[in-house]
Design an enzyme around this catalytic site. Structure first.
Site, mmCIF file in Angstrom:
data_model
loop_
_atom_site.group_PDB
_atom_site.id
_atom_site.type_symbol
_atom_site.label_atom_id
_atom_site.label_comp_id
_atom_site.label_asym_id
_atom_site.label_seq_id
_atom_site.Cartn_x
_atom_site.Cartn_y
_atom_site.Cartn_z
ATOM 1 N N ILE A 16 0.755 -1.235 -0.162
ATOM 2 C CA ILE A 16 -0.019 0.052 0.042
ATOM 3 C C ILE A 16 0.720 1.249 0.030
ATOM 4 O O ILE A 16 0.267 2.480 -0.135
ATOM 5 C CB ILE A 16 -0.892 -0.066 1.247
ATOM 6 C CG1 ILE A 16 0.001 -0.023 2.671
ATOM 7 C CG2 ILE A 16 -2.133 -1.049 1.121
ATOM 8 C CD1 ILE A 16 -1.256 -0.107 3.727
ATOM 9 N N GLY A 20 12.096 5.087 -0.714
ATOM 10 C CA GLY A 20 13.444 4.783 -1.055
ATOM 11 C C GLY A 20 13.951 3.798 0.037
ATOM 12 O O GLY A 20 14.827 3.316 0.103
ATOM 13 N N MET A 21 13.029 4.179 1.221
ATOM 14 C CA MET A 21 13.724 3.233 2.330
ATOM 15 C C MET A 21 12.821 2.006 2.591
ATOM 16 O O MET A 21 13.387 1.196 3.481
ATOM 17 C CB MET A 21 13.441 3.998 3.811
ATOM 18 C CG MET A 21 14.413 5.388 3.774
ATOM 19 S SD MET A 21 14.157 6.227 5.374
ATOM 20 C CE MET A 21 12.225 6.738 5.123
ATOM 21 N N VAL A 24 5.281 -0.449 2.667
ATOM 22 C CA VAL A 24 4.306 -0.865 3.697
ATOM 23 C C VAL A 24 3.209 -1.763 3.023
ATOM 24 O O VAL A 24 2.982 -1.495 2.040
ATOM 25 C CB VAL A 24 3.503 0.773 3.906
ATOM 26 C CG1 VAL A 24 2.511 0.436 4.992
ATOM 27 C CG2 VAL A 24 4.516 1.693 4.271
ATOM 28 N N LYS A 39 5.340 -1.961 7.964
ATOM 29 C CA LYS A 39 6.369 -1.311 7.382
ATOM 30 C C LYS A 39 7.607 -2.068 7.467
ATOM 31 O O LYS A 39 8.115 -2.246 8.299
ATOM 32 C CB LYS A 39 6.570 0.143 8.165
ATOM 33 C CG LYS A 39 7.487 0.934 7.275
ATOM 34 C CD LYS A 39 7.788 2.322 7.930
ATOM 35 C CE LYS A 39 6.553 3.123 7.452
ATOM 36 N NZ LYS A 39 6.979 3.854 5.973
ATOM 37 N N ASP A 137 8.798 14.482 9.495
ATOM 38 C CA ASP A 137 8.403 13.961 8.069
ATOM 39 C C ASP A 137 6.825 14.164 8.389
ATOM 40 O O ASP A 137 6.459 13.244 7.650
ATOM 41 C CB ASP A 137 9.078 12.719 7.799
ATOM 42 C CG ASP A 137 8.738 12.631 6.229
ATOM 43 O OD1 ASP A 137 8.760 13.557 5.833
ATOM 44 O OD2 ASP A 137 8.935 11.410 5.705
#
Length: 508
Positions: A16, A20-21, A24, A39, A137
């Protein structure tokens, strides 16, 4: 990947979200038979191989800290850990739409909705900043609008892990975060605080009210340059019906200098309160998931769902250390610390110390040892507000007995300055670091790490208060000395070099 089992329990179903990291996923918790969100993060994609293990440790710590924040506007964290090369974070699955999609479906966004969204976010940020944690963020994709109009903030703590003193920039020299919502001090690699989140809130509010972020560009560097040097267009020039007090608030949230922004999320909420709808019967809404509903009908049950039955909490548990023998309790604290159960150890130490003070006296070596362990454990647990008075007390005790230049007294004072920095008291922390630096430089021949670390913190704090020339001077001298001590390829001077390069690049 579909059907993969994480930690022998969480079965991945559908992607979903992706970045870049990591990714999810929706997943199923086999043990409790419920849908969850998982995640997955790849440390090697952020920190590089040599920093991956350290990042895993910070991830575990941040998960512990963020799990302590209890607020209905925050997504609940169920579990965390590592699975193979990836870190995983298991959260409640939140029904609804993210704020970015909600905005796209309702263009133009009603300005009372924008006020309601911002007020709900202020309530969340107030609880988060009290810990203290900085989200780092905040953006529409990290905010969910639920069917009853309430908001849920996602990703608390994840950005904190990915944006620390040693990983503010990726190995490519780019800042970690979302450039469109990034405060100037964060973009420059400076120290972040609660007002960094308030800047992101200002960007988000501007976007909700105008349909566009205040600073856009073709490249991340171009966007960050505009954050640093351009003034935002006042909202009433873009949309005349926006109330003047709301326009004024957004402009102050977007101030370049953090000190010129509102003092805190509670202050912003108070300013928004006069623009919020008064509680009363629900009014016809222009669409589903009306975020003003929580203010019109606070805690009202959903129309299609019955009210939940009242909870029966049962009897409160007795304090863990009540009536326990002091020596036995100390042994139990050691066992908890060895097992990584930091929060329990903090609670037990907090119960031991009053009994030890009564039995042994305030100046006894036993009590001083317990206070040192308590302060260190509070720091480890991220409870800087509680650690600060303990560290100040210890510093004063050692300074009173051995003199203000005593190494242990200075160390406690240094840790207290770190608490001030984490609590967002930037100028007080900067003052303390500057006072402490000459003392620690006396020990530079045998222990250069602390004075070098203090100088880096001074540089980062100067960036956070907008003194880029001062920061550049401090960091340039620091780079020379760090390379002399560690060599040019050590991670410390490499990080300083990247920050300087980024500073030069952004300043043009």
């Amino acid at each position: 990947m579909i059907g993969r089992l994480i930690a022998g329990r969480y079965e991945l179903s559908t992607v979903i979200g992706q970045g870049g990291m990591g990714q999810v996923w929706t997943a199923y918790d086999r043990r409790l038979d419920r849908r969850v969100a998982v995640k997955l993060l790849r440390p090697d994609r952020v920190a590089g191989g040599e920093d991956a293990s350290e990042l895993r440790q910070r991830f575990d710590r941040e998960c512990r800290v963020t799990a302590q924040v209890d607020h209905p506007g925050l997504v609940t964290v169920h579990d965390a850990g590592s699975d193979g090369d990836e870190l995983y974070l298991v959260m409640q699955y939140v029904e609804g739409a993210d704020l970015g999609d909600h905005l796209a479906e309702h263009d133009p966004y009603p300005w009372p909705w924008a006020v309601a969204v911002a007020a709900q976010l202020c309530a969340v940020l107030s609880a988060v900043h009290a810990v203290p944690i900085v989200h780092r963020d905040l953006k529409p994709r990290n905010v969910m609008v639920r069917p009853d109009g309430t908001l849920t903030v996602l990703d608390l703590g994840v950005a904190s892990v990915m944006d620390t003193d040693t990983t503010r920039l990726t190995h490519t020299g780019s800042p970690i975060g979302s450039p469109a919502y990034m405060a100037p001090e964060q973009a420059m690699g400076g120290a972040v605080g609660p007002r960094t989140d308030l800047y992101a809130l200002g960007v988000l509010l501007h976007e909700l009210l105008s349909g566009q972020v205040p600073f856009a560009g073709a490249t991340a560097l171009g966007v960050l340059h505009r954050h640093l040097y351009e003034a935002p267009v006042p909202l009433r020039q873009l949309r005349a019906e926006v109330p003047e007090p709301l326009e004024s608030l957004v402009l102050r949230l977007l101030a370049k200098d953090p000190q010129h922004r509102p003092a805190g999320a509670q202050d912003v909420y108070r300013e928004l309160a006069s623009l919020l709808p008064a509680p009363g019967p629900a009014q016809p809404a222009p669409g589903p998931m009306d975020p003003t509903r929580p203010f019109l009908r606070p805690h009202a049950p959903w129309p299609d769902r019955p009210a939940p039955p009242p909870a029966n909490p049962g009897p409160a548990p007795a304090p863990a250390a009540a009536g326990a023998d002091l020596a036995t309790a100390v042994d139990e604290v050691k066992r908890l610390l060895d097992a990584g159960r930091i929060t329990q150890a903090v609670d037990m130490l907090g119960g031991i110390i009053p009994a030890a003070a009564e039995r042994h006296g305030e100046g006894s070596p036993v009590l001083r040892t317990l206070r040192k362990q308590y302060a260190a454990t509070l720091m480890e647990d991220g409870q800087y507000r509680r650690a600060l008075p303990e560290l100040r007390r210890l510093s004063e005790q050692f300074a009173g007995q051995y003199g203000g230049a005593d190494r242990q007294a200075l160390q406690f004072r240094y840790e207290a300055a770190q608490c001030l920095e984490q609590l967002g008291d930037t100028r007080a922390a900067l003052t303390e670091y500057r006072v402490l630096l000459p003392y620690f430089e006396q020990y530079a021949a045998t222990d250069p790490g602390v004075p070098l670390g203090i100088r880096r913190r001074i540089g980062q704090l100067l960036l956070s208060v907008g003194d880029r020339a001062g920061a550049r001077e401090v960091l340039t001298r620091l780079l020379y000395d760090a390379e002399r001590v560690h060599g040019p390829h050590h991670p410390f001077p490499a990080e300083v070099r990247r920050t300087l390069a980024w500073l030069v690049q952004v300043q043009g």
